[in-house]
Design a protein around this motif. Sequence first.
Motif, PDB file in Angstrom:
ATOM      1  N   ARG A  33      92.983  32.423  55.269  1.00 48.41           N
ATOM      2  CA  ARG A  33      91.622  32.639  54.989  1.00 48.41           C
ATOM      3  C   ARG A  33      91.588  32.978  53.479  1.00 48.41           C
ATOM      4  O   ARG A  33      90.755  32.364  52.547  1.00 48.41           O
ATOM      5  CB  ARG A  33      90.760  33.400  55.815  1.00 48.41           C
ATOM      6  N   SER A  34      92.311  34.128  53.046  1.00 43.43           N
ATOM      7  CA  SER A  34      92.415  34.756  51.953  1.00 43.43           C
ATOM      8  C   SER A  34      92.720  33.594  50.776  1.00 43.43           C
ATOM      9  O   SER A  34      92.436  33.787  49.741  1.00 43.43           O
ATOM     10  CB  SER A  34      92.913  36.094  51.707  1.00 43.43           C
ATOM     11  N   LEU A  37      90.251  30.964  50.246  1.00 48.66           N
ATOM     12  CA  LEU A  37      89.281  31.234  49.627  1.00 48.66           C
ATOM     13  C   LEU A  37      89.467  31.422  48.111  1.00 48.66           C
ATOM     14  O   LEU A  37      88.675  31.212  47.238  1.00 48.66           O
ATOM     15  CB  LEU A  37      88.735  32.760  50.249  1.00 48.66           C
ATOM     16  N   SER A  38      90.557  32.044  47.775  1.00 50.93           N
ATOM     17  CA  SER A  38      91.097  32.402  46.243  1.00 50.93           C
ATOM     18  C   SER A  38      91.187  30.996  45.610  1.00 50.93           C
ATOM     19  O   SER A  38      90.861  30.772  44.541  1.00 50.93           O
ATOM     20  CB  SER A  38      92.317  33.002  46.337  1.00 50.93           C
ATOM     21  N   LYS A  40      89.566  28.058  46.701  1.00 55.99           N
ATOM     22  CA  LYS A  40      88.428  27.490  46.567  1.00 55.99           C
ATOM     23  C   LYS A  40      87.677  28.103  45.174  1.00 55.99           C
ATOM     24  O   LYS A  40      87.083  27.338  44.430  1.00 55.99           O
ATOM     25  CB  LYS A  40      87.514  27.856  47.801  1.00 55.99           C
ATOM     26  N   ARG A  41      87.620  29.552  45.090  1.00 53.07           N
ATOM     27  CA  ARG A  41      87.163  30.056  43.973  1.00 53.07           C
ATOM     28  C   ARG A  41      87.714  29.445  42.625  1.00 53.07           C
ATOM     29  O   ARG A  41      86.777  29.263  41.596  1.00 53.07           O
ATOM     30  CB  ARG A  41      87.295  31.731  43.761  1.00 53.07           C
ATOM     31  N   GLU A  86      91.909  26.116  56.594  1.00 42.45           N
ATOM     32  CA  GLU A  86      90.858  26.721  56.018  1.00 42.45           C
ATOM     33  C   GLU A  86      90.134  26.249  54.937  1.00 42.45           C
ATOM     34  O   GLU A  86      88.946  26.120  54.841  1.00 42.45           O
ATOM     35  CB  GLU A  86      91.128  28.361  55.772  1.00 42.45           C
ATOM     36  N   LEU A  87      90.922  25.614  54.105  1.00 40.81           N
ATOM     37  CA  LEU A  87      90.162  24.860  52.726  1.00 40.81           C
ATOM     38  C   LEU A  87      89.413  23.799  53.453  1.00 40.81           C
ATOM     39  O   LEU A  87      88.262  23.549  52.881  1.00 40.81           O
ATOM     40  CB  LEU A  87      91.365  24.130  52.000  1.00 40.81           C
ATOM     41  N   LEU A  90      86.086  25.243  54.756  1.00 39.19           N
ATOM     42  CA  LEU A  90      85.313  25.568  53.841  1.00 39.19           C
ATOM     43  C   LEU A  90      84.559  24.564  52.819  1.00 39.19           C
ATOM     44  O   LEU A  90      83.584  24.600  52.473  1.00 39.19           O
ATOM     45  CB  LEU A  90      86.077  26.431  52.629  1.00 39.19           C
TER      46      LEU A  90
END
Length: 123
Positions: A33-34, A37-38, A40-41, A86-87, A90
Amino acid sequence: MATARKKRWSQRVTQTSDALTLEEGVFTGGSSRSIALSLKRSADRSHKRKSSPYRSAMSMLTFYENRAGKTLPPARKRKLEGAKDELRKLYGKTAKKKVAKKKTTRKSVSKSRKSTKARKARA
């Protein structure tokens, strides 16, 4: 010296990519997940990318996985595969289902040839 530089071209791409400015150690991060999220940011912030943020993030993750694939331990490979899932979550995408190909046996091939010959004979 030149061969060492050529060997590490993929490292240079992940560090100096024009499309995404990645956070330090993004692929060695803690959880799937981390990592997602990274990425995606980074993809959402980028103004130089040529496609959608989702495609940019997924392609960078796939690029890293493919280039480092030989040396990655199985646990890290699973973590990167989890990051792909996860991507998708998201960005609200669904995973494509893999369609199993039907195996063609020798008997089925010979049967289809026979039926083709029979059709031709009738015509």
